[in-house]
Scaffold this active site. Structure first.
Site, PDB file in Angstrom:
ATOM      1  N   THR A  27      10.939   1.144 -43.713  1.00 58.71           N
ATOM      2  CA  THR A  27      11.102   2.384 -42.950  1.00 58.71           C
ATOM      3  C   THR A  27      11.765   3.420 -43.859  1.00 58.71           C
ATOM      4  O   THR A  27      12.224   3.112 -44.953  1.00 58.71           O
ATOM      5  CB  THR A  27      11.998   2.179 -41.720  1.00 58.71           C
ATOM      6  OG1 THR A  27      13.347   1.928 -42.160  1.00 58.71           O
ATOM      7  CG2 THR A  27      11.531   1.016 -40.861  1.00 58.71           C
ATOM      8  N   LEU A  57      15.929  -0.633 -44.546  1.00 54.39           N
ATOM      9  CA  LEU A  57      16.535   0.491 -43.830  1.00 54.39           C
ATOM     10  C   LEU A  57      17.210   1.385 -44.858  1.00 54.39           C
ATOM     11  O   LEU A  57      18.026   0.923 -45.655  1.00 54.39           O
ATOM     12  CB  LEU A  57      17.554  -0.009 -42.809  1.00 54.39           C
ATOM     13  CG  LEU A  57      17.043  -0.999 -41.756  1.00 54.39           C
ATOM     14  CD1 LEU A  57      18.186  -1.461 -40.857  1.00 54.39           C
ATOM     15  CD2 LEU A  57      15.934  -0.367 -40.912  1.00 54.39           C
ATOM     16  N   ILE A  83      18.770  -2.938 -47.928  1.00 52.05           N
ATOM     17  CA  ILE A  83      19.254  -1.565 -48.009  1.00 52.05           C
ATOM     18  C   ILE A  83      18.377  -0.774 -48.973  1.00 52.05           C
ATOM     19  O   ILE A  83      18.276  -1.097 -50.160  1.00 52.05           O
ATOM     20  CB  ILE A  83      20.726  -1.513 -48.461  1.00 52.05           C
ATOM     21  CG1 ILE A  83      21.590  -2.397 -47.554  1.00 52.05           C
ATOM     22  CG2 ILE A  83      21.232  -0.068 -48.444  1.00 52.05           C
ATOM     23  CD1 ILE A  83      21.506  -2.062 -46.081  1.00 52.05           C
ATOM     24  N   LYS A  84      17.770   0.266 -48.437  1.00 53.20           N
ATOM     25  CA  LYS A  84      16.865   1.106 -49.222  1.00 53.20           C
ATOM     26  C   LYS A  84      17.661   2.270 -49.808  1.00 53.20           C
ATOM     27  O   LYS A  84      18.330   3.006 -49.085  1.00 53.20           O
ATOM     28  CB  LYS A  84      15.739   1.606 -48.317  1.00 53.20           C
ATOM     29  CG  LYS A  84      14.504   2.088 -49.040  1.00 53.20           C
ATOM     30  CD  LYS A  84      13.408   2.363 -48.013  1.00 53.20           C
ATOM     31  CE  LYS A  84      12.122   2.810 -48.681  1.00 53.20           C
ATOM     32  NZ  LYS A  84      11.105   3.146 -47.647  1.00 53.20           N
ATOM     33  N   ILE A  85      17.565   2.425 -51.126  1.00 52.01           N
ATOM     34  CA  ILE A  85      18.415   3.361 -51.853  1.00 52.01           C
ATOM     35  C   ILE A  85      17.557   4.231 -52.769  1.00 52.01           C
ATOM     36  O   ILE A  85      16.678   3.711 -53.468  1.00 52.01           O
ATOM     37  CB  ILE A  85      19.455   2.587 -52.694  1.00 52.01           C
ATOM     38  CG1 ILE A  85      20.365   1.764 -51.772  1.00 52.01           C
ATOM     39  CG2 ILE A  85      20.282   3.527 -53.562  1.00 52.01           C
ATOM     40  CD1 ILE A  85      21.302   0.850 -52.501  1.00 52.01           C
TER      41      ILE A  85
END
Length: 218
Positions: A27, A57, A83-85
């Protein structure tokens, strides 16, 4: 190759999950905004639907402290949260922090092999190069995937390639032929992968011929 779905639409996720081919979900803030629902409501629905599959996310902050704060909060929502960074200096620092603490990361908005190399050196679990957006500016998105795959093969990095910004079935096929680990695919493209005009014609012919079979058992 693993198939992730790139959406925050719970109905699309359910439909893909029912096909028994879904391996994860990605997402981003744009996709969540499209739902028109509160952020936490969307996230909890997704995690409930796929509790045993990785769900990326994305943090909203662009500074190191903000990324850490938001990422730790998101990580508490489930063991399958990734964790999307974004690919920035602060992002690389955050990746190192999260991976050291046992939290998986997905470095997004990668457009060059140098960016991918840095993300892999930082220890990212996943890296997300965007092929469609490169194609949009007259670059060859799949060349980037091939270059990243070569770097992984040369040095044995453990990061997995998530081919992102997929626009059509050919992107998926080309990524598979190159050897990318994962494609994250919009639902409409998943549906397109199923279809072929000769398949449709074959079904139509079989059904027509079936009608002429006498004493059919069903």
């Amino acid at each position: 190759m693993k198939f992730f779905i790139d959406t925050a639409d719970i109905e699309e996720i359910r439909a893909a999950n029912e096909l028994k081919i879904l391996d994860g979900v990605t997402t981003n803030p744009t996709l969540i905004a499209k739902t028109g629902k509160p952020f936490m409501d969307v996230v909890k629905e997704i995690l409930a639907e796929v509790p045993d599959k990785p769900v990326s996310l994305e943090v909203a902050s662009t500074d190191y402290e903000g990324m850490i704060r938001e990422g730790e909060m998101l990580a508490q929502l489930g063991k399958n949260v990734v964790i999307k960074i974004p690919m920035t200096i602060d992002g690389l620092k955050a990746v190192k922090y999260f991976e050291y603490n046992g939290i998986k990361t997905n470095v997004t908005l990668i457009f060059s092999p140098a960016q991918a190399l840095l993300a892999m050196k930082a220890g990212a679990s996943y890296i997300s190069p965007f092929v469609g957006r490169l194609d949009d500016i007259s670059h060859t998105g799949m060349e980037l995937i091939s270059q990243i795959k070569t770097i992984i093969d040369n040095y044995g990095f453990s990061s997995q390639i998530i081919v992102a910004s997929i626009r059509n079935p050919m992107h998926v096929l080309e990524a598979a032929l190159i050897g990318a680990h994962i494609s994250t695919i919009p639902y409409k493209v998943i549906a397109q992968l199923v279809k072929h005009p000769l398949t449709d014609l074959g079904i139509e012919r079989f059904l027509k011929d079936w009608e002429s079979v006498p004493e059919k058992p069903f």
